[in-house]
Design an enzyme around this catalytic site. Structure first.
Site, PDB file in Angstrom:
ATOM      1  N   HIS A  64      22.584  37.023  -6.518  1.00 26.79           N
ATOM      2  CA  HIS A  64      23.716  37.421  -5.680  1.00 26.79           C
ATOM      3  C   HIS A  64      24.767  36.332  -5.607  1.00 26.79           C
ATOM      4  CE1 HIS A  64      20.571  40.246  -4.559  1.00 26.79           C
ATOM      5  NE2 HIS A  64      21.554  41.084  -4.322  1.00 26.79           N
ATOM      6  N   TYR A  73      24.498  42.115 -11.988  1.00 30.76           N
ATOM      7  CA  TYR A  73      23.900  43.302 -12.621  1.00 30.76           C
ATOM      8  C   TYR A  73      24.790  43.886 -13.717  1.00 30.76           C
ATOM      9  CZ  TYR A  73      21.156  42.512  -8.500  1.00 30.76           C
ATOM     10  OH  TYR A  73      20.404  41.894  -7.554  1.00 30.76           O
ATOM     11  N   GLN A 120      27.735  47.055  -8.781  1.00 24.01           N
ATOM     12  CA  GLN A 120      27.558  46.617  -7.395  1.00 24.01           C
ATOM     13  C   GLN A 120      27.651  45.099  -7.229  1.00 24.01           C
ATOM     14  OE1 GLN A 120      23.904  47.716  -4.924  1.00 24.01           O
ATOM     15  NE2 GLN A 120      25.492  49.138  -4.260  1.00 24.01           N
ATOM     16  N   GLU A 174      27.130  52.648  -7.508  1.00 24.16           N
ATOM     17  CA  GLU A 174      26.014  52.702  -6.560  1.00 24.16           C
ATOM     18  C   GLU A 174      26.542  52.479  -5.142  1.00 24.16           C
ATOM     19  OE1 GLU A 174      23.715  49.617  -8.427  1.00 24.16           O
ATOM     20  OE2 GLU A 174      23.716  50.754 -10.295  1.00 24.16           O
TER      21      GLU A 174
END
Ligand SMILES: Cc1ncc(C[n+]2csc(CCOP(=O)(O)OP(=O)(O)O)c2C)c(N)n1
Length: 808
Positions: free
Chosen positions: A597, A556, A552, A499
């Site tokens: 994150h 994920y 990414q 991505e």
């Protein structure tokens, strides 16, 4: 009504050849059916544990095999018995060997029975780890029991043809991997498995990429007991897939629905699909309906439990083999007598194959049994252990049906425990026998989790980064970026995709300018579809390319975790070294801000992906070094870059693209005498800061960066440090008991550090919850330099409270 004519595109064949082909297909279908029937009986009689067969699906698979060429690839599942037999890679004997669990590769070449029966796989590698010429064989990537798990890799298998077609120079240089990009990737799947997300994700990705895949859906109306009305909207997968139907510009799929019992229509469907895929790279979906499952899903239970009487009768009437026979007779291709003769021959042939498989499987085991009984008898003659006679009787009795090695080995080991205090020479004979059997079976059952050949990443020699006398300090991402440019220049097989990887050069600009320079075929944006990004990498790497699949963010990776765990990590093991995926997964994680994150789920990765390497570089120079090492090997690995490290300044090496960081080699980044602090990744820097503060408090810390978690400290350097400091603290930012527990087990148990410790070895990890957003969310969740200081200080205070009085 069945179509009456077999239209054979591009082919004119004589009447005799035509008849011979039809009868050979008939024989093959009958053979598969009969081996299923006899195999089922073997499970009922206890010779095999579990049986799952290809009955009811024969005709479509025979039609598919007619368009499968050398160099093509299959990503299928356990029903493809007729397909594999028609491709010349399977026989009833193979089936029985697999059913019995014969561990010898020459008899069960898919996996040496590491897999359940009818989980197929061709050998892609030679024993020395080098690749076979895949264009000279029919290639089946190794099946998995996990439904739809073949679909992520299908994307890459098909895409490789496009990559090679777009790069004729590259194609020319890799004759063992491509015939100019004309290879087709064939997938097979059951109707119910189409309800899985992997299926839809892969179908979409292949449609977007427009690559040569032919997807066959074997639709028998059920998934074990659950019928299509519960599996699929409108009970019909090709109805649902209509939006993927090819438009006038040729975008999308050719979608065909065909009856499982209509031989001519099946052949026509596959011939058309082949032409579209091979010549134009247009993918097809062939939905084969009205399949049956004559004896139910597997040997686990009868289908009469969930199918109505009418359905069961319909399955008898529309059985593809029965319909095929009717068609042959109606078209006067052969007589009833011809077919009955074939039926009889097939029954006899399958019986013989079964017998051979059983005899060959049991022969070496029976020899071992004979040996152990002799040992038991001579021990029984000298000691009074009444059980021995009973055991010998049991073993002799089971030998009449079939013996497993565990039957006698468990008794032999028990006996050794019972005679440990006896002073008889047979004790050594028994011990030697046990050791020999254990060692032989280690090779059969416990090897090849990792590649140990000369293509292993562990064989790649270190090349240190070197620097000018006054090196420039740059944003760390520049080092990665320049390294990738160098790598892509040097290695034409290198590819990277994910991505935002293409146009903008990655979310952290680590591949800036790469797409402009090397083109969209090698540097590509993908849709947001982590499972098939990983799968894309698997497929491409199985076809001789060197892909880097980018996730990414580490958080994920969980979307792509299934193919990592089930496919990549187990591939070399489950094929007994027959296949491997030289795929690098690039991601970034550990520290930033926010619940999704700042992930550092090392325990999850470590526990799920044994079979892959896991690199956790503390900076981008090391990350680049790992990529350079891995690119020289055949091994799958994940590299986790530090999410907070891209703008940190690092010295620019003057041998970009050349330096290589070895796997499994730790680095001592600060020397000290009082305690050994072990860490990695983003936490390493915090540990170094804490060590500085601890020095001021009079505590001398040795700091070690593990660099990789798998493999882990191959030369056992950490225990050497513990021998000096006698104290150990492991620090990371995973949950408590995650990555830090793994590290502790390695050091304390494997490296025997326990013997050298003066205080309890400890871990310091993050809190068990995910880190909330913001600087304070991070501070109160992940280990800070102050947390490390206080922990080390307290450990030192335990032995010297006068020097290190309690802080609070
Ligand atoms: C991911 C996953 N879920 C569940 C199972 C258990 N299971 C094995 S076969 C099967 C039914 C599959 O049906 P279908 O896709 O129609 O294929 P068929 O066996 O009928 O050919 C199920 C639920 C599994 N192997 N994998």
């Amino acid at each position: 009504m069945m179509s009456t004519k077999v239209k054979t595109v591009n082919k004119k064949i004589s009447k005799d050849d035509f008849k011979a082909t039809i009868l050979s297909d008939y024989r093959l279908a009958a053979e598969v059916r009969e081996s299923g029937a006899q195999g089922r009986r073997d499970v009922l009689s206890g010779k095999g544990s579990f049986g799952i067969f290809g009955d009811g699906k024969e005709l479509a698979q025979i039609a598919l095999a007619k368009v499968f060429r050398h160099g093509d690839f299959r990503a299928g599942y356990y029903r493809d018995q007729a397909l594999m037999t028609a491709l010349g890679q399977y026989s009833p004997k193979h089936m029985f060997s697999a059913l019995y669990g014969d561990p010898e590769l020459e008899r069960e070449p898919s996996s040496g029975s590491r897999q359940m029966m009818n989980h197929f796989g061709t050998r892609f590698l030679n024993d020395d780890g080098s690749w076979k010429n895949l264009m000279e064989q029919n290639n089946s990537t190794s099946d998995m029991a996990c439904l739809a798990s073949q679909f992520p890799r299908l994307v890459g298998l098909a895409q490789a043809s496009q990559v090679y077609r777009d790069n004729p120079e590259l194609a020319k240089s890799k004759p063992g991997f491509t015939n100019g990009g004309s290879e087709i990737a064939f997938a097979t799947i059951g109707n119910s498995s189409c309800a899985e997300g992997h299926f839809f994700e892969a179908v979409n990705a292949i449609g977007v990429l427009q690559v040569p895949a032919i997807i066959s859906i074997w639709d028998d109306g059920y998934g074990i007991s659950v019928a299509n009305d519960i599996q699929m909207t409108k009970s019909d997968v090709s109805e649902v897939l209509k939006g993927f139907q090819m438009d006038e510009k040729g975008a999308g799929y050719d979608i065909v629905k065909v009856m499982a019992w209509d031989y001519p229509a099946l052949i026509t469907a596959y011939e058309k699909a082949e032409k579209l895929a091979r010549e134009k790279h247009i993918p097809s979906i062939i939905h084969v309906i009205e399949m049956t499952q004559p004896t139910g899903h597997s040997t686990s239970g009868s289908h009469a439990r969930y199918k109505s009487k009418e359905r069961l009768q319909w399955e008898i009437d529309f059985d593809c083999n029965k319909k095929f026979k009717e068609w042959i007779l109606e078209n006067e291709i052969a007589t009833q007598e011809d077919l009955s003769n074939i039926d009889k021959e097939v029954i006899q042939f399958v019986k013989e194959q079964k017998k051979e498989a059983w005899t060959e499987y049991q022969a070496p085991i029976k020899l071992e049994l004979k040996e152990v009984i002799t040992i038991f008898n001579s021990i029984a003659a000298q000691v009074s252990i009444t059980e021995i006679a009973e055991w010998i009787k049991d073993l002799n009795q089971s030998a009449m049906f079939g013996v497993f090695r565990r039957d006698y080995l468990s008794k032999a080991r028990t006996l050794l425990g019972m005679i440990v205090h006896e002073n008889i020479p047979e004790k050594a004979t028994l011990r030697n026998f046990i050791n020999r059997i254990n060692s032989e079976n280690y090779d059969r059952y416990n090897t090849k989790l990792y590649n140990e050949t000369s293509t292993s990443a562990l064989k790649v020699a270190e090349v240190k980064p070197t620097y000018d006398s006054n090196p420039e300090e740059v944003d760390a991402r520049i080092i990665l970026r320049d390294n990738f440019h160098h790598m892509f220049d040097a290695i034409p097989e290198a590819m990277i995709f994910g991505e935002d990887v293409g146009k903008i050069g990655g979310v952290n600009q680590g591949v800036e300018g790469l797409q402009d320079k090397f083109g969209e075929s090698r540097v590509a944006d993908t849709g947001i579809r982590e499972a098939t990004i990983i799968g894309q990498g698997i497929g491409l790497s199985l076809r001789g390319l060197k892909p880097i699949a980018e996730m990414q963010y580490l958080d994920y990776v969980i979307y792509g975790f299934q193919p990592m765990v089930d496919d990549i990590a187990s591939l070399h093991y489950r094929t007994h070294g027959g296949q491997i995926t030289p795929l690098i997964i690039r991601t970034r994680g550990h520290r930033l801000e926010g619940i999704w994150h700042s992930g550092s789920p090392m325990g999850m990765l470590l526990n799920g992906t044994r079979g892959m390497y896991l690199c956790v570089p503390r900076d981008m120079t090391r990350a680049a070094g790992f990529y350079n090492t891995l690119m020289q090997s055949n091994d799958p690995a994940m590299v986790i870059e530090c999410l907070n490290g891209y703008r940190v300044k690092e010295k620019l090496p003057n041998n970009i693209g050349e330096f290589r960081v070895p796997l499994g080699k730790v680095e001592t980044t600060r020397e000290g005498n009082d305690i050994t602090l072990v860490s990695y990744g983003s936490t390493w820097k915090i540990v170094m800061d804490a060590a500085e503060q601890l020095e001021r408090a009079g505590i001398s810390c040795e700091v070690i960066d593990t660099q990789t978690l798998v493999p882990f400290d191959l030369s056992h350097d950490i225990v050497e440090s513990v021998k000096k400091t006698n104290r150990l603290l492991v620090i990371d930012e995973d949950v408590p008991g995650g990555g830090s527990a793994y590290i502790l087990q390695k050091i304390v148990e494997e490296q025997n550090a326990y013997n050298f410790l003066d205080s309890e070895p400890q871990t310091l990890a993050a809190k068990a919850h995910r880190p909330p957003y913001g600087k304070d969310g991070d501070y109160f969740t992940k280990p800070s330099a102050e947390d490390i200081f206080e922990k080390v200080y307290a450990m030192m205070g335990e032995s010297n409270p006068a020097k290190f009085p309690s802080l609070y």
